[in-house]
Write an enzyme that holds these catalytic residues in place. Structure first.
Site, mmCIF file in Angstrom:
data_model
loop_
_atom_site.group_PDB
_atom_site.id
_atom_site.type_symbol
_atom_site.label_atom_id
_atom_site.label_comp_id
_atom_site.label_asym_id
_atom_site.label_seq_id
_atom_site.Cartn_x
_atom_site.Cartn_y
_atom_site.Cartn_z
ATOM 1 N N ASP A 113 1.349 9.254 -6.151
ATOM 2 C CA ASP A 113 1.336 10.534 -5.779
ATOM 3 C C ASP A 113 1.366 11.070 -4.508
ATOM 4 O OD1 ASP A 113 -1.192 9.357 -5.499
ATOM 5 O OD2 ASP A 113 -2.317 10.999 -6.057
ATOM 6 N N GLY A 156 -9.926 7.836 -1.573
ATOM 7 C CA GLY A 156 -10.499 9.220 -1.420
ATOM 8 C C GLY A 156 -11.149 9.169 0.025
ATOM 9 N N HIS A 199 0.989 -1.182 -0.167
ATOM 10 C CA HIS A 199 0.033 0.063 -0.147
ATOM 11 C C HIS A 199 1.203 1.310 -0.006
ATOM 12 C CE1 HIS A 199 -4.094 1.595 1.423
ATOM 13 N NE2 HIS A 199 -3.165 3.052 1.088
ATOM 14 N N HIS A 201 0.937 4.936 -2.151
ATOM 15 C CA HIS A 201 0.304 5.767 -3.426
ATOM 16 C C HIS A 201 1.605 6.614 -4.146
ATOM 17 C CE1 HIS A 201 -3.781 5.854 -2.100
ATOM 18 N NE2 HIS A 201 -3.381 5.606 -0.914
ATOM 19 N N HIS A 219 -9.982 0.687 0.053
ATOM 20 C CA HIS A 219 -9.623 1.688 1.511
ATOM 21 C C HIS A 219 -10.716 1.653 2.369
ATOM 22 C CE1 HIS A 219 -6.108 3.460 -0.644
ATOM 23 N NE2 HIS A 219 -5.993 4.166 0.490
ATOM 24 N N GLU A 223 -10.561 3.262 7.833
ATOM 25 C CA GLU A 223 -9.620 4.222 8.020
ATOM 26 C C GLU A 223 -10.059 5.264 8.703
ATOM 27 O OE1 GLU A 223 -7.945 6.032 4.570
ATOM 28 O OE2 GLU A 223 -6.086 6.905 5.678
HETATM 29 O O1 NOS Z 1 -4.926 6.971 3.052
HETATM 30 C C1 NOS Z 1 -5.613 7.445 2.239
HETATM 31 N N1 NOS Z 1 -7.024 7.212 2.206
HETATM 32 C C2 NOS Z 1 -7.556 7.589 1.122
HETATM 33 N N2 NOS Z 1 -7.381 7.990 -0.088
HETATM 34 C C3 NOS Z 1 -6.064 8.286 -0.045
HETATM 35 C C4 NOS Z 1 -4.963 7.893 1.019
HETATM 36 N N3 NOS Z 1 -3.842 8.352 0.561
HETATM 37 C C5 NOS Z 1 -3.905 8.908 -0.665
HETATM 38 N N4 NOS Z 1 -5.410 8.855 -1.029
HETATM 39 C C6 NOS Z 1 -5.948 9.350 -2.400
HETATM 40 O O2 NOS Z 1 -5.563 8.312 -3.244
HETATM 41 C C7 NOS Z 1 -5.050 9.045 -4.468
HETATM 42 C C8 NOS Z 1 -4.669 8.231 -5.451
HETATM 43 O O3 NOS Z 1 -3.381 7.803 -5.060
HETATM 44 C C9 NOS Z 1 -4.677 10.329 -4.024
HETATM 45 O O4 NOS Z 1 -4.238 11.179 -4.842
HETATM 46 C C10 NOS Z 1 -5.385 10.529 -2.702
HETATM 47 O O5 NOS Z 1 -6.404 11.415 -3.112
HETATM 48 ZN ZN ZN Z 2 -3.965 4.758 1.048
#
Ligand code: NOS
Ligand code: ZN
EC number: 3.5.4.4
Length: 387
Positions: free
Chosen positions: A30, A188, A26, A28, A215, A218
């Site tokens: 970006d 998101g 896990h 990301h 996701h 959380e």
């Molecule tokens: O921890 C998280 N929880 C929910 N969404 C997330 C988390 N970290 C990042 N993103 C979302 O996932 C998109 C694609 O990578 C990111 O642009 C962010 O908006």
């Molecule tokens: Zn995440």
């Protein structure tokens, strides 16, 4: 110096933690850019919205801004990274550096996710986005190898839960499943955006015998986890940390699992736990209070992850360093987490098995044997009194 007990529990040094083979499910794309790269890309693309122009200050800004205590505010910081990831060249560079950085940190297998729909502002098509990122990962793997590191990186395509493109992104993931994309995810803001809104995407992937994680659990609790598993059929839970709400620990230490927690444990549902990220979004108060300690003790299929290395100023090694410090974890614990993660990866079974038996376990065996030779070295020349 490594400490060694008769039970074989070796407390790893920071250097050993870095060298230990780690598996990341896990992360990301970006959320893991190098601050210097953001500055470069902003300059090249004419993006003027960065809050800092100095790379070091920018790195600090991301950590502090993400330290908000709310997932919604945490997610706002991604507008800057996404803004500079709108061209083919930018995506190739970011993906290549991601693979390089993970390899440098001792990660041997990683599944890195991003939302293709967020990278279309510069005129790229969804396919061009996926192909650019794949090219970057392959380039990063090559550079890592040239530097003496081995890593395999697979992509997970994320759909944004507030948007309405999940089915389209699921189809994209399916189209690229034999070329670099290993699965699908939704991410998101969680509250108000239940995963069941995207049932069509999940049902499509199930019909295609494809894999996905969601996701869930959380920022929002058990209902989100329950929906992700029992309505959507997720293979894994992104975070899933709130499963702790269904576990009761009595004063005498005895533990009772609710139906959902029991299901998650019995079915070996992988939990993609991301401790540092959880502290920033308010899902846990401290490392010591993070549910990972209890979940590991209860033998849930727990894994350790970074989520967003930039926003959390972290790495896999940093996460493990803090776990070792907080819970006294040994190399055996690290191996347990790494094998758990490798078992839960979305690549084929024979490849997972080979990674476990030929890469992960030998790596830990090598580290665990180091104390033997250290002792020889430190006692040679002072052999008197060794009895
Ligand atoms: O921890 C998280 N929880 C929910 N969404 C997330 C988390 N970290 C990042 N993103 C979302 O996932 C998109 C694609 O990578 C990111 O642009 C962010 O908006
Ligand atoms: Zn995440």
């Amino acid at each position: 110096m490594t400490s060694q007990s008769i039970q074989g529990g070796v407390t790893p040094t920071p250097d050993q933690i870095r060298r230990a083979p780690k598996v990341l499910l896990h992360d990301h794309l970006d959320g893991g850019l190098r601050p210097g790269t953001i500055v470069d890309l902003a300059r090249e693309s004419g993006y003027s919205g960065l809050p800092e122009s100095d790379a070091d200050k920018l790195g600090i800004w991301f950590r502090e801004a993400a330290d908000s205590g709310s997932l919604e505010r945490y997610l706002e910081t991604f507008s800057h990274t996404v803004a500079v990831m709108q061209t083919r060249a930018a995506l190739v560079r970011v993906a290549a550096e991601c693979a390089e950085d993970l390899a440098e940190d001792g990660v041997v297998y990683a599944e890195v996710r991003y939302a293709p729909e967020q990278h279309l502002d510069g005129g790229l098509s969804l396919e061009e986005v996926v192909e650019a990122v794949n090219e970057g990962f392959r380039e990063g793997e090559r550079r890592a190898r040239a530097n003496g590191h081995r890593i395999r990186v697979g992509a997970l395509l994320t759909a944004m839960r507030h948007a309405a493109r999940a089915l389209e992104i699921a189809e994209l993931a399916n189209r690229y499943r034999d070329s670099g994309v290993v699965g699908f995810d939704i991410a998101g803001a969680e509250a108000g955006h239940p995963p069941t809104r995207h049932l069509d995407a999940f049902e499509y992937l199930k019909r295609e015998n494809n894999h996905f994680t969601i996701h869930a659990g959380e920022a929002f609790g058990l209902p989100s986890i329950w929906q992700a598993l029992q309505w959507c059929g997720a293979d894994r839970l992104g975070h899933g940390v709130r499963i702790i709400d269904d576990i009761e620990v009595a004063d005498d230490g005895s533990v009772t699992l609710g139906r959902l927690a029991a299901y998650v444990r019995d079915k070996r549902i992988p939990l993609e736990l991301c401790p540092s990220s959880n502290l920033q979004t308010g899902a846990a108060a401290s490392f010591a209070e993070h549910p990972i300690g209890l979940l590991r003790r209860l033998h849930f299929r727990a894994t350790v992850n970074t989520d967003n290395r930039l926003m959390s100023g972290t790495s896999m090694s940093r996460e493990f360093e803090q776990l070792v410090e907080t819970f006294g974890y040994t190399l055996d614990d690290m191996q347990w987490f790494s094998v758990n993660a490798m078992k839960s990866a979305f690549i084929p079974f024979d490849e997972r098995l080979a990674m476990i038996n030929d890469v992960v376990k030998p790596g830990y065996a090598e580290l665990k044997s180091e104390w033997l030779f250290q002792q020889t070295a430190s006692t040679s020349g002072s052999s008197a009194g060794q009895g």
